[in-house]
Design an enzyme around this catalytic site. Structure first.
Site, PDB file in Angstrom:
ATOM      1  N   GLU A 190       0.136  -1.352  64.284  1.00  0.00           N
ATOM      2  CA  GLU A 190      -0.843  -0.272  64.469  1.00  0.00           C
ATOM      3  C   GLU A 190      -2.236  -0.818  64.722  1.00  0.00           C
ATOM      4  O   GLU A 190      -2.978  -0.309  65.572  1.00  0.00           O
ATOM      5  CB  GLU A 190      -0.869   0.669  63.254  1.00  0.00           C
TER       6      GLU A 190
ATOM      7  N   ARG B 229      -4.055  -0.133  68.369  1.00  0.00           N
ATOM      8  CA  ARG B 229      -5.216   0.759  68.362  1.00  0.00           C
ATOM      9  C   ARG B 229      -6.532  -0.005  68.361  1.00  0.00           C
ATOM     10  O   ARG B 229      -7.436   0.298  69.132  1.00  0.00           O
ATOM     11  CB  ARG B 229      -5.162   1.696  67.158  1.00  0.00           C
TER      12      ARG B 229
ATOM     13  N   THR C 206       0.399   0.442  74.832  1.00  0.00           N
ATOM     14  CA  THR C 206       1.200   1.571  74.357  1.00  0.00           C
ATOM     15  C   THR C 206       0.360   2.648  73.672  1.00  0.00           C
ATOM     16  O   THR C 206       0.854   3.718  73.358  1.00  0.00           O
ATOM     17  CB  THR C 206       2.351   1.098  73.445  1.00  0.00           C
TER      18      THR C 206
ATOM     19  N   ASP D 176      11.151   1.731  71.096  1.00  0.00           N
ATOM     20  CA  ASP D 176      10.412   2.157  72.302  1.00  0.00           C
ATOM     21  C   ASP D 176       9.516   1.148  73.015  1.00  0.00           C
ATOM     22  O   ASP D 176       9.833   0.676  74.110  1.00  0.00           O
ATOM     23  CB  ASP D 176       9.623   3.452  72.010  1.00  0.00           C
TER      24      ASP D 176
ATOM     25  N   GLU E 123       3.568  11.423  74.593  1.00  0.00           N
ATOM     26  CA  GLU E 123       4.586  10.830  75.483  1.00  0.00           C
ATOM     27  C   GLU E 123       5.015  11.710  76.655  1.00  0.00           C
ATOM     28  O   GLU E 123       5.293  11.205  77.751  1.00  0.00           O
ATOM     29  CB  GLU E 123       5.830  10.421  74.670  1.00  0.00           C
TER      30      GLU E 123
HETATM   31  C1  DMJ Z   1       0.984   5.940  69.399  1.00  0.00           C
HETATM   32  O1  DMJ Z   1       0.385   5.215  68.385  1.00  0.00           O
HETATM   33  C2  DMJ Z   1       1.607   5.015  70.418  1.00  0.00           C
HETATM   34  O2  DMJ Z   1       1.869   5.721  71.603  1.00  0.00           O
HETATM   35  C3  DMJ Z   1       2.889   4.391  69.923  1.00  0.00           C
HETATM   36  O3  DMJ Z   1       3.523   3.642  70.936  1.00  0.00           O
HETATM   37  C4  DMJ Z   1       3.830   5.466  69.446  1.00  0.00           C
HETATM   38  N1  DMJ Z   1       3.243   6.401  68.522  1.00  0.00           N
HETATM   39  C5  DMJ Z   1       1.933   6.946  68.828  1.00  0.00           C
HETATM   40  C6  DMJ Z   1       1.931   8.211  69.654  1.00  0.00           C
HETATM   41  O4  DMJ Z   1       2.950   9.076  69.462  1.00  0.00           O
END
Ligand code: DMJ
Length: 456
Positions: free
Chosen positions: A83, A87, A436, A216, A350
């Protein structure tokens, strides 16, 4: 419109939760998630590039000043490596590449260095959790036999390659290249990657496979590593297309009503469930279409289109026109959540992300229409006086708000909406890949002087 939405989300965060991680838009106060430990300001760092792209100059300036004065990594905190990487490191890197402001580069590298002790395991597969003061790591207590998680250790690659590029220190890239080496030494069941890998023994944990939660973004980063390398990373390319082949054979199915979906695999048995998280894969398939081997370009676009259609159905079949956390294809239902604890929507990006990729790659106007439907639903059900909130049950006629404005709503959901309704030359795919968390990182072209820069 997404600009107005961003303003509402940002202004309320600023008013009620400035400097804290996230906003509680109903109770109008800060929300601290333990994913970031004591590191503060997740919404600010996650939103920097969105503010920049939307040309919200004043807000960007305030955010930058906060980073300069307050963003502090010298704290005694146990954080999620994944995370914090996607982020904070991702957010800082993008802010640097877009604005050229040195402070963001400096903070990104400083934070990257703090994350390095996570790799001190017998195999070099990093821990999920790390105390950034003591450097002591561990894994989630719930993860199969002490395993690390595929989607966590597999979602460091893009950021760490850039950290090496920007710092001149190869250690970051070496750490993530070693992860691939470990993976390539292992036998994969039916060519699939299990979600769990033990960092001490180097063996798989439970044979669960998912293109949604826990799996994912590992797949996403294989493709994007290749694209970000200006298509020189042949290993990433091969791993991606081989994985998609196995996913098609073993996980992708069509419902009797004709909806294509990606199931979950539990030791060879299929669970006919698809998560909201899995919906990102539509965009991924389309983004990877161009490089698909054996004349499969059209086929990969088609996969993307089918997944986009299914995920749109998951939204359309609710009363709020917002999709549930997970939907099923069994017991007589299709694309509908059947369990109460899978009916929530937490402002996730998503589905809109996939619309954005499909729009850019096909220009079929239905993707903008679908995006517009999502805007209307967000405005109607998630917008509250104090910002935007998630919803507990999207099948209900009355909103029960969860009172959290997730930082990814500002970094991803609103940015992808903005891009969906912008021209293709804003952050063109030839030059940028999105991490992501939707933070854009530049493609590293061989001829732009990288080599000289790295030698300095
Ligand atoms: C985000 O932090 C990122 O997209 C991660 O890959 C998956 N979860 C959240 C959004 O749903």
């Amino acid at each position: 419109v997404s600009l107005q939405m961003m303003k509402h989300a940002w202004d309320n965060y600023k008013r009620y939760a400035w400097g804290l991680n996230e906003l509680k838009p109903i109770s109008k106060q800060g929300h601290s998630s333990n994913l970031f430990g004591n590191i503060q300001g997740a919404t600010i760092v996650d939103a920097l590039d969105t503010l920049y792209i939307m040309e919200m100059k004043e807000e960007f300036k305030e955010a930058k000043e906060w980073v300069e004065k307050n963003l502090d990594f010298n704290v005694n905190a146990e954080i999620s490596v994944f995370e914090v990487n996607i982020r904070f490191v991702g957010g800082l890197l993008s802010a640097y590449y877009l604005s050229g402001e040195e402070i963001f580069r400096k903070k990104a590298v400083e934070l990257g260095e703090k994350l390095l002790p996570a790799f001190n395991t017998p195999t070099g597969i990093p821990w999920a959790l790390l105390n950034i003061k003591s450097g002591i790591g561990r894994n989630w207590p719930w993860a199969s036999g002490g395993s690390s998680i595929l989607a966590e250790f597999g979602t460091l690659h893009l950021e760490f390659v850039h950290l090496s590029h920007l710092s001149g220190n190869p250690v970051f890239a070496e750490k993530v290249m070693n992860i691939r080496k470990v993976l390539n030494r292992l036998d994969k069941p039916e060519g699939l990657y299990p979600n769990y890998l033990n960092p001490s023994s180097g063996q798989w944990g439970q044979h669960h496979v998912s293109i949604g939660g826990l799996g994912d973004s590992f797949y996403e980063y294989l493709l994007k590593a290749w694209l970000m390398s200006d298509k020189t990373d042949e290993e990433g390319k091969k791993m991606y297309y081989d994985a998609v082949q196995a996913i098609e054979t073993h996980l992708i199915r069509k419902s009797s009503g004709g909806l294509m979906y990606i199931a979950e695999w539990k030791g060879g048995l299929l669970e006919h469930k698809m998560g909201h998280l899995t919906c990102f894969a539509g965009g991924m398939f389309a983004l990877g279409a161009d490089g698909a081997p054996n004349d499969k370009t059209g086929h990969h676009i088609e996969l993307g289109a089918e997944i986009a259609r299914t995920c749109h159905e998951s939204y359309d079949r609710t009363s709020m026109k917002l999709g549930p956390e997970a939907f099923r294809f069994d017991g007589g239902v299709e694309a509908i959540a059947t369990r109460q604890n899978e009916k929530y929507y937490i402002l996730r990006p998503e589905v809109i992300e996939t619309y954005m990729y499909m729009w850019r790659l096909t220009h079929d106007p239905k993707y903008r229409q679908w995006g517009w439907e999502a805007v209307e639903a967000l405005e109607k059900h998630c917008r509250v006086d104090g910002g935007y909130s998630g919803i507990r049950d999207v099948y209900n006629n009355h909103e029960s708000h969860d009172d959290v404005q997730q930082s990814f709503f500002l970094s991803e959901t609103l940015k992808y909406l903005y891009l969906l309704f912008s021209e293709d030359d804003l952050l063109p795919f030839e030059h940028w890949v999105f991490n992501t968390e939707a933070h854009p990182l530049p493609v590293l072209h061989e001829d732009n002087g990288n080599k000289e820069e790295n030698q300095k």
